[in-house]
Design a protein around this motif. Structure first.
Motif, mmCIF file in Angstrom:
data_model
loop_
_atom_site.group_PDB
_atom_site.id
_atom_site.type_symbol
_atom_site.label_atom_id
_atom_site.label_comp_id
_atom_site.label_asym_id
_atom_site.label_seq_id
_atom_site.Cartn_x
_atom_site.Cartn_y
_atom_site.Cartn_z
ATOM 1 N N GLU A 144 0.404 1.768 -11.693
ATOM 2 C CA GLU A 144 -0.659 1.412 -12.633
ATOM 3 C C GLU A 144 -1.825 0.689 -11.984
ATOM 4 O O GLU A 144 -2.755 0.271 -12.680
ATOM 5 N N SER A 145 -1.797 0.507 -10.672
ATOM 6 C CA SER A 145 -2.911 -0.157 -9.989
ATOM 7 C C SER A 145 -4.052 0.824 -9.748
ATOM 8 O O SER A 145 -3.860 2.044 -9.725
ATOM 9 N N GLY A 146 -5.239 0.279 -9.551
ATOM 10 C CA GLY A 146 -6.411 1.107 -9.304
ATOM 11 C C GLY A 146 -6.584 1.435 -7.838
ATOM 12 O O GLY A 146 -5.727 1.145 -7.002
ATOM 13 N N ASP A 147 -7.709 2.056 -7.530
ATOM 14 C CA ASP A 147 -8.008 2.468 -6.166
ATOM 15 C C ASP A 147 -9.517 2.544 -6.016
ATOM 16 O O ASP A 147 -10.181 3.284 -6.744
ATOM 17 N N THR A 148 -10.043 1.759 -5.091
ATOM 18 C CA THR A 148 -11.483 1.738 -4.867
ATOM 19 C C THR A 148 -11.772 2.214 -3.440
ATOM 20 O O THR A 148 -11.169 1.726 -2.490
ATOM 21 N N LYS A 149 -12.677 3.158 -3.319
ATOM 22 C CA LYS A 149 -13.061 3.679 -2.000
ATOM 23 C C LYS A 149 -14.278 2.924 -1.479
ATOM 24 O O LYS A 149 -15.092 2.438 -2.267
ATOM 25 N N PRO A 150 -14.486 2.849 -0.170
ATOM 26 C CA PRO A 150 -13.566 3.299 0.870
ATOM 27 C C PRO A 150 -12.451 2.294 1.093
ATOM 28 O O PRO A 150 -12.599 1.099 0.811
ATOM 29 N N TYR A 151 -11.344 2.770 1.607
ATOM 30 C CA TYR A 151 -10.201 1.904 1.871
ATOM 31 C C TYR A 151 -10.388 1.145 3.177
ATOM 32 O O TYR A 151 -10.980 1.635 4.129
ATOM 33 N N ASP A 152 -9.840 -0.057 3.177
ATOM 34 C CA ASP A 152 -9.746 -0.844 4.400
ATOM 35 C C ASP A 152 -8.500 -1.712 4.272
ATOM 36 O O ASP A 152 -8.189 -2.184 3.173
ATOM 37 N N VAL A 153 -7.785 -1.925 5.359
ATOM 38 C CA VAL A 153 -6.565 -2.739 5.305
ATOM 39 C C VAL A 153 -6.864 -4.127 4.746
ATOM 40 O O VAL A 153 -6.037 -4.720 4.029
ATOM 41 N N GLN A 154 -8.041 -4.646 5.009
ATOM 42 C CA GLN A 154 -8.416 -5.960 4.495
ATOM 43 C C GLN A 154 -8.364 -5.999 2.977
ATOM 44 O O GLN A 154 -8.073 -7.032 2.378
ATOM 45 N N ARG A 155 -8.638 -4.862 2.323
ATOM 46 C CA ARG A 155 -8.586 -4.817 0.863
ATOM 47 C C ARG A 155 -7.156 -5.075 0.372
ATOM 48 O O ARG A 155 -6.947 -5.743 -0.637
ATOM 49 N N GLU A 156 -6.179 -4.535 1.078
ATOM 50 C CA GLU A 156 -4.792 -4.768 0.665
ATOM 51 C C GLU A 156 -4.370 -6.213 0.918
ATOM 52 O O GLU A 156 -3.550 -6.770 0.184
ATOM 53 N N ALA A 162 4.052 11.152 -6.609
ATOM 54 C CA ALA A 162 3.191 10.365 -7.505
ATOM 55 C C ALA A 162 2.465 9.254 -6.760
ATOM 56 O O ALA A 162 1.370 8.841 -7.164
ATOM 57 N N ASN A 163 3.062 8.757 -5.664
ATOM 58 C CA ASN A 163 2.445 7.683 -4.884
ATOM 59 C C ASN A 163 1.814 8.183 -3.588
ATOM 60 O O ASN A 163 1.453 7.390 -2.719
ATOM 61 N N ALA A 164 1.658 9.502 -3.467
ATOM 62 C CA ALA A 164 1.146 10.069 -2.221
ATOM 63 C C ALA A 164 -0.279 9.629 -1.908
ATOM 64 O O ALA A 164 -0.683 9.606 -0.739
ATOM 65 N N GLY A 165 -1.062 9.281 -2.923
ATOM 66 C CA GLY A 165 -2.437 8.856 -2.697
ATOM 67 C C GLY A 165 -2.562 7.630 -1.817
ATOM 68 O O GLY A 165 -3.624 7.385 -1.224
ATOM 69 N N SER A 166 -1.481 6.860 -1.706
ATOM 70 C CA SER A 166 -1.523 5.654 -0.878
ATOM 71 C C SER A 166 -1.035 5.893 0.547
ATOM 72 O O SER A 166 -1.089 4.980 1.380
ATOM 73 N N LEU A 167 -0.580 7.098 0.868
ATOM 74 C CA LEU A 167 -0.042 7.347 2.208
ATOM 75 C C LEU A 167 -1.078 7.177 3.325
ATOM 76 O O LEU A 167 -0.740 6.663 4.397
ATOM 77 N N PRO A 168 -2.348 7.572 3.123
ATOM 78 C CA PRO A 168 -3.330 7.270 4.177
ATOM 79 C C PRO A 168 -3.446 5.772 4.419
ATOM 80 O O PRO A 168 -3.738 5.342 5.549
ATOM 81 N N TYR A 169 -3.223 4.982 3.377
ATOM 82 C CA TYR A 169 -3.329 3.527 3.509
ATOM 83 C C TYR A 169 -2.176 2.971 4.336
ATOM 84 O O TYR A 169 -2.364 2.087 5.180
ATOM 85 N N ASP A 170 -0.958 3.500 4.102
ATOM 86 C CA ASP A 170 0.171 3.062 4.915
ATOM 87 C C ASP A 170 -0.033 3.453 6.367
ATOM 88 O O ASP A 170 0.302 2.685 7.276
ATOM 89 N N ALA A 171 -0.569 4.645 6.606
ATOM 90 C CA ALA A 171 -0.839 5.073 7.976
ATOM 91 C C ALA A 171 -1.844 4.136 8.638
ATOM 92 O O ALA A 171 -1.721 3.798 9.825
ATOM 93 N N ALA A 172 -2.840 3.687 7.884
ATOM 94 C CA ALA A 172 -3.834 2.762 8.426
ATOM 95 C C ALA A 172 -3.215 1.395 8.708
ATOM 96 O O ALA A 172 -3.522 0.760 9.727
ATOM 97 N N VAL A 173 -2.358 0.934 7.816
ATOM 98 C CA VAL A 173 -1.690 -0.360 8.004
ATOM 99 C C VAL A 173 -0.843 -0.341 9.278
ATOM 100 O O VAL A 173 -0.849 -1.288 10.061
ATOM 101 N N CYS A 174 -0.108 0.762 9.489
ATOM 102 C CA CYS A 174 0.794 0.856 10.642
ATOM 103 C C CYS A 174 0.050 1.101 11.944
ATOM 104 O O CYS A 174 0.525 0.709 13.023
#
Length: 260
Positions: A61-73, A178-190
């Protein structure tokens, strides 16, 4: 679920239950406040803590704002710390453990840190492509969530080819998609999966790093290396599963550590 707003205006959905010192649980890839190991852990921990679970951005239920950056998380965790009253403990799993390390190093008011198998395993096989984030973003933009899940499992995590094939036959596949939209973010975090030694060494707070005796040698070696870098780090090995441990084993460890 409740909602709070992160610094960039993204809404972050969270649940708060129990009573006692505040404890935020940080998920790894694919997981959310309703799917993965954390929901099973909450009933064990809420007896001792005010437990906050949340949907990382682009999940649930959380939102998503582009562009992503690890600092946002990291700012998302900061917003939850404000909800909790200004100071928290963190327990985190897998890629979420890498995020938790980055959050603690950023100066957020985190009293104690518990990490389960942060996947600092380098890139010994060459299977983790440098363009993983871009590849995943392309798949998500083309609404190929299943391909993104399989790509993350195979190319980023490096699991055997049979694993995605088996998972497609289970109810968990739809939840992972359903949570695949966050996978680029996990890749960036790692990132490149190498330990940021200076960052880890700067975390002068009490910390435990947990591994399962049944996990691959690479993950267990990462736990050892992270523990040695942490100024107040301690390693705990449990009788768990591959990259997992039952809540009945984890909860007593966490209760003892966070309440000591």
């Amino acid at each position: 679920m409740n909602k709070t707003f992160s610094k960039d205006g993204t809404w972050i959905a969270y649940k708060k239950t129990g009573a006692g010192p505040a404890l935020i649980l940080v998920d790894g890839a694919f997981c959310s406040s309703t799917f993965g190991p954390m929901p099973k852990l909450v009933p064990f921990l809420e007896k001792y803590f005010t437990v906050i679970t949340y949907d990382r951005r682009a999940r649930g239920e959380s939102g998503d704002t582009k562009p992503y950056d690890v600092q946002r998380e990291i700012e998302d965790i900061g917003a939850l710390i404000e909800v909790a009253g200004g100071s928290v403990n963190l327990f985190s799993i897998s890629s979420g453990a890498i995020l938790a390390i980055r959050a603690a190093a950023s100066g957020l008011n985190i009293s104690k840190l518990a990490l389960f198998e942060p996947p600092f395993v380098g890139n010994p096989t060459g299977r983790r492509p440098e363009n993983a984030v871009a590849d995943l973003e392309m798949m998500i933009s083309e609404k190929r969530s299943g391909d993104a899940v399989a790509y993350y499992l195979r190319k980023v995590m490096g699991v055997p080819a049979i694993v995605p094939w088996i998972l497609r036959l289970t109810p968990n596949w739809a939840k992972m998609k359903a949570n695949a939209g966050s996978l680029p973010y996990d890749a960036a975090v790692c990132g490149d999966f190498n330990i940021p030694k200076t960052l880890v060494g700067s975390l002068n707070i009490p910390a435990i790093v947990i591994d399962s005796a049944k996990s691959p040698k690479s993950l267990r070696e990462a736990v050892r290396a992270v523990t040695e870098l942490l100024p107040q780090g301690r390693r705990i090995t449990v009788d768990g599963k591959i990259h997992d441990a039952p809540p009945g084993i984890l909860a007593p460890l966490l209760e003892k550590f966070f309440n000591s």
